[in-house]
Design a protein around this motif. Structure first.
Motif, PDB file in Angstrom:
ATOM      1  N   UNK A  75       0.824  -1.205   0.000  1.00 51.63           N
ATOM      2  CA  UNK A  75       0.000   0.000   0.000  1.00 51.63           C
ATOM      3  C   UNK A  75       0.861   1.259   0.000  1.00 51.63           C
ATOM      4  N   UNK A  76       0.372   2.279  -0.673  1.00 54.17           N
ATOM      5  CA  UNK A  76       1.079   3.561  -0.709  1.00 54.17           C
ATOM      6  C   UNK A  76       1.238   4.135   0.701  1.00 54.17           C
ATOM      7  N   UNK A  77       0.257   3.914   1.573  1.00 55.04           N
ATOM      8  CA  UNK A  77       0.339   4.455   2.934  1.00 55.04           C
ATOM      9  C   UNK A  77       1.476   3.796   3.724  1.00 55.04           C
ATOM     10  N   UNK A  78       1.740   2.520   3.446  1.00 54.34           N
ATOM     11  CA  UNK A  78       2.847   1.827   4.106  1.00 54.34           C
ATOM     12  C   UNK A  78       4.166   2.362   3.569  1.00 54.34           C
ATOM     13  N   UNK A  79       4.272   2.481   2.253  1.00 52.89           N
ATOM     14  CA  UNK A  79       5.508   3.005   1.655  1.00 52.89           C
ATOM     15  C   UNK A  79       5.803   4.414   2.159  1.00 52.89           C
ATOM     16  N   UNK A  80       4.769   5.213   2.372  1.00 53.73           N
ATOM     17  CA  UNK A  80       4.966   6.587   2.843  1.00 53.73           C
ATOM     18  C   UNK A  80       5.451   6.639   4.291  1.00 53.73           C
ATOM     19  N   UNK A  81       5.122   5.639   5.089  1.00 53.06           N
ATOM     20  CA  UNK A  81       5.510   5.631   6.505  1.00 53.06           C
ATOM     21  C   UNK A  81       6.869   4.975   6.745  1.00 53.06           C
ATOM     22  N   UNK A  82       7.377   4.237   5.775  1.00 51.42           N
ATOM     23  CA  UNK A  82       8.628   3.491   5.947  1.00 51.42           C
ATOM     24  C   UNK A  82       9.754   4.181   5.172  1.00 51.42           C
ATOM     25  N   UNK A  83      10.977   3.990   5.657  1.00 53.14           N
ATOM     26  CA  UNK A  83      12.129   4.536   4.958  1.00 53.14           C
ATOM     27  C   UNK A  83      12.428   3.739   3.688  1.00 53.14           C
ATOM     28  N   UNK A  84      12.112   2.453   3.698  1.00 51.75           N
ATOM     29  CA  UNK A  84      12.359   1.592   2.544  1.00 51.75           C
ATOM     30  C   UNK A  84      11.451   0.374   2.643  1.00 51.75           C
ATOM     31  N   UNK A  85      11.227  -0.262   1.492  1.00 54.78           N
ATOM     32  CA  UNK A  85      10.487  -1.521   1.420  1.00 54.78           C
ATOM     33  C   UNK A  85      11.386  -2.508   0.692  1.00 54.78           C
ATOM     34  N   UNK A  86      11.596  -3.664   1.306  1.00 55.43           N
ATOM     35  CA  UNK A  86      12.390  -4.730   0.685  1.00 55.43           C
ATOM     36  C   UNK A  86      11.506  -5.956   0.511  1.00 55.43           C
ATOM     37  N   UNK A  87      11.690  -6.631  -0.591  1.00 49.78           N
ATOM     38  CA  UNK A  87      10.900  -7.824  -0.905  1.00 49.78           C
ATOM     39  C   UNK A  87      11.659  -9.091  -0.525  1.00 49.78           C
ATOM     40  N   UNK A  88      10.894 -10.060  -0.034  1.00 50.54           N
ATOM     41  CA  UNK A  88      11.445 -11.395   0.211  1.00 50.54           C
ATOM     42  C   UNK A  88      11.397 -12.166  -1.095  1.00 50.54           C
ATOM     43  N   UNK A  89      12.325 -13.025  -1.380  1.00 56.97           N
ATOM     44  CA  UNK A  89      13.516 -13.322  -0.579  1.00 56.97           C
ATOM     45  C   UNK A  89      14.505 -12.160  -0.637  1.00 56.97           C
ATOM     46  N   UNK A  90      15.157 -11.929   0.476  1.00 49.93           N
ATOM     47  CA  UNK A  90      16.064 -10.788   0.613  1.00 49.93           C
ATOM     48  C   UNK A  90      17.429 -11.065   0.010  1.00 49.93           C
ATOM     49  N   UNK A  91      18.004 -10.036  -0.537  1.00 50.76           N
ATOM     50  CA  UNK A  91      19.416 -10.050  -0.906  1.00 50.76           C
ATOM     51  C   UNK A  91      20.138  -9.507   0.326  1.00 50.76           C
ATOM     52  N   UNK A  92      20.895 -10.341   1.028  1.00 52.57           N
ATOM     53  CA  UNK A  92      21.456  -9.948   2.318  1.00 52.57           C
ATOM     54  C   UNK A  92      22.405  -8.768   2.215  1.00 52.57           C
ATOM     55  N   UNK A  93      23.188  -8.691   1.152  1.00 51.63           N
ATOM     56  CA  UNK A  93      24.059  -7.526   0.964  1.00 51.63           C
ATOM     57  C   UNK A  93      23.243  -6.253   0.815  1.00 51.63           C
ATOM     58  N   UNK A  94      22.139  -6.359   0.096  1.00 57.46           N
ATOM     59  CA  UNK A  94      21.242  -5.217  -0.064  1.00 57.46           C
ATOM     60  C   UNK A  94      20.614  -4.796   1.254  1.00 57.46           C
ATOM     61  N   UNK A  95      20.297  -5.765   2.102  1.00 60.75           N
ATOM     62  CA  UNK A  95      19.729  -5.465   3.412  1.00 60.75           C
ATOM     63  C   UNK A  95      20.713  -4.646   4.247  1.00 60.75           C
ATOM     64  N   UNK A  96      21.963  -5.054   4.276  1.00 57.69           N
ATOM     65  CA  UNK A  96      22.967  -4.329   5.056  1.00 57.69           C
ATOM     66  C   UNK A  96      23.113  -2.909   4.511  1.00 57.69           C
ATOM     67  N   UNK A  97      23.114  -2.755   3.193  1.00 53.71           N
ATOM     68  CA  UNK A  97      23.211  -1.419   2.590  1.00 53.71           C
ATOM     69  C   UNK A  97      22.038  -0.540   3.017  1.00 53.71           C
ATOM     70  N   UNK A  98      20.834  -1.095   3.003  1.00 52.92           N
ATOM     71  CA  UNK A  98      19.639  -0.332   3.386  1.00 52.92           C
ATOM     72  C   UNK A  98      19.687   0.032   4.869  1.00 52.92           C
ATOM     73  N   UNK A  99      20.095  -0.900   5.710  1.00 49.88           N
ATOM     74  CA  UNK A  99      20.199  -0.621   7.154  1.00 49.88           C
ATOM     75  C   UNK A  99      21.209   0.507   7.383  1.00 49.88           C
ATOM     76  N   UNK A 100      22.356   0.428   6.743  1.00 46.43           N
ATOM     77  CA  UNK A 100      23.383   1.466   6.912  1.00 46.43           C
ATOM     78  C   UNK A 100      22.905   2.821   6.407  1.00 46.43           C
ATOM     79  N   UNK A 101      22.159   2.823   5.329  1.00 47.47           N
ATOM     80  CA  UNK A 101      21.676   4.079   4.762  1.00 47.47           C
ATOM     81  C   UNK A 101      20.651   4.756   5.665  1.00 47.47           C
ATOM     82  N   UNK A 102      19.760   3.974   6.269  1.00 48.65           N
ATOM     83  CA  UNK A 102      18.615   4.563   6.966  1.00 48.65           C
ATOM     84  C   UNK A 102      18.702   4.586   8.485  1.00 48.65           C
TER      85      UNK A 102
END
Length: 163
Positions: free
Chosen positions: A125-152
């Protein structure tokens, strides 16, 4: 609540973390520790995935608190847990991730905590995307997860000034 220790990769030693120390906040101690070992709250009902993500985060020198549903996560946050970032699954038992995110954003003490939504849902939902810093889809790319955590994630300046 589960707290996993942060591992010192250079010496391969494990630092023990008193879970209650995460609730007792001395700003001087917090600034010295927060950027070196940031706290991540992972909210995931799948035990295997929760353990795997916690292990990856711990390997990257994060301290990890976990919750199995939105109600547990909200209770931890309302009792004073202040993570640098929350990783929040949307499909959770008891209180789902959408409701938990809405409640966090409505609470003046929690609204500024960064949230990354992790979901298997095809459409978010657009309302969820607006409230979150990022949305990641499963299955996760673990390197991408670390990048997103570090960024936000929140960072605590060493001089004590607000971000």
């Amino acid at each position: 609540m589960t707290i996993l220790a942060a591992m010192d990769l250079a010496s391969r030693s494990v630092m023990s973390v008193d879970p209650w120390s995460l609730y007792r906040r001395d700003p001087r101690d917090e600034r010295a520790h927060a950027d070196a070992h940031p706290l991540v709250l992972e909210v995931e009902d799948d035990d295997a995935l929760r353990g795997e993500l916690a292990e990856v985060l711990r390997d990257e020198r994060y301290v990890v608190a976990t919750a199995g549903d939105g109600a547990e996560a909200l209770a931890m946050l309302r009792n004073g847990l202040r993570p640098s970032i929350v990783l929040l699954d949307l499909w959770l038992p008891n209180v789902d991730g959408v409701t938990a995110l809405k409640e966090m954003r409505a609470d003046k003490n929690l609204r500024d905590v960064p949230v990354v939504v992790i979901t298997a849902a095809g459409v978010v939902e657009a309302s969820v995307r607006a409230r979150a810093q990022a949305v990641m889809r499963k299955p996760l790319q673990l390197g991408g997860l670390i990048d997103v955590v570090e960024k936000h994630r929140l960072r605590v300046p060493t001089d004590g000034t607000a971000l």
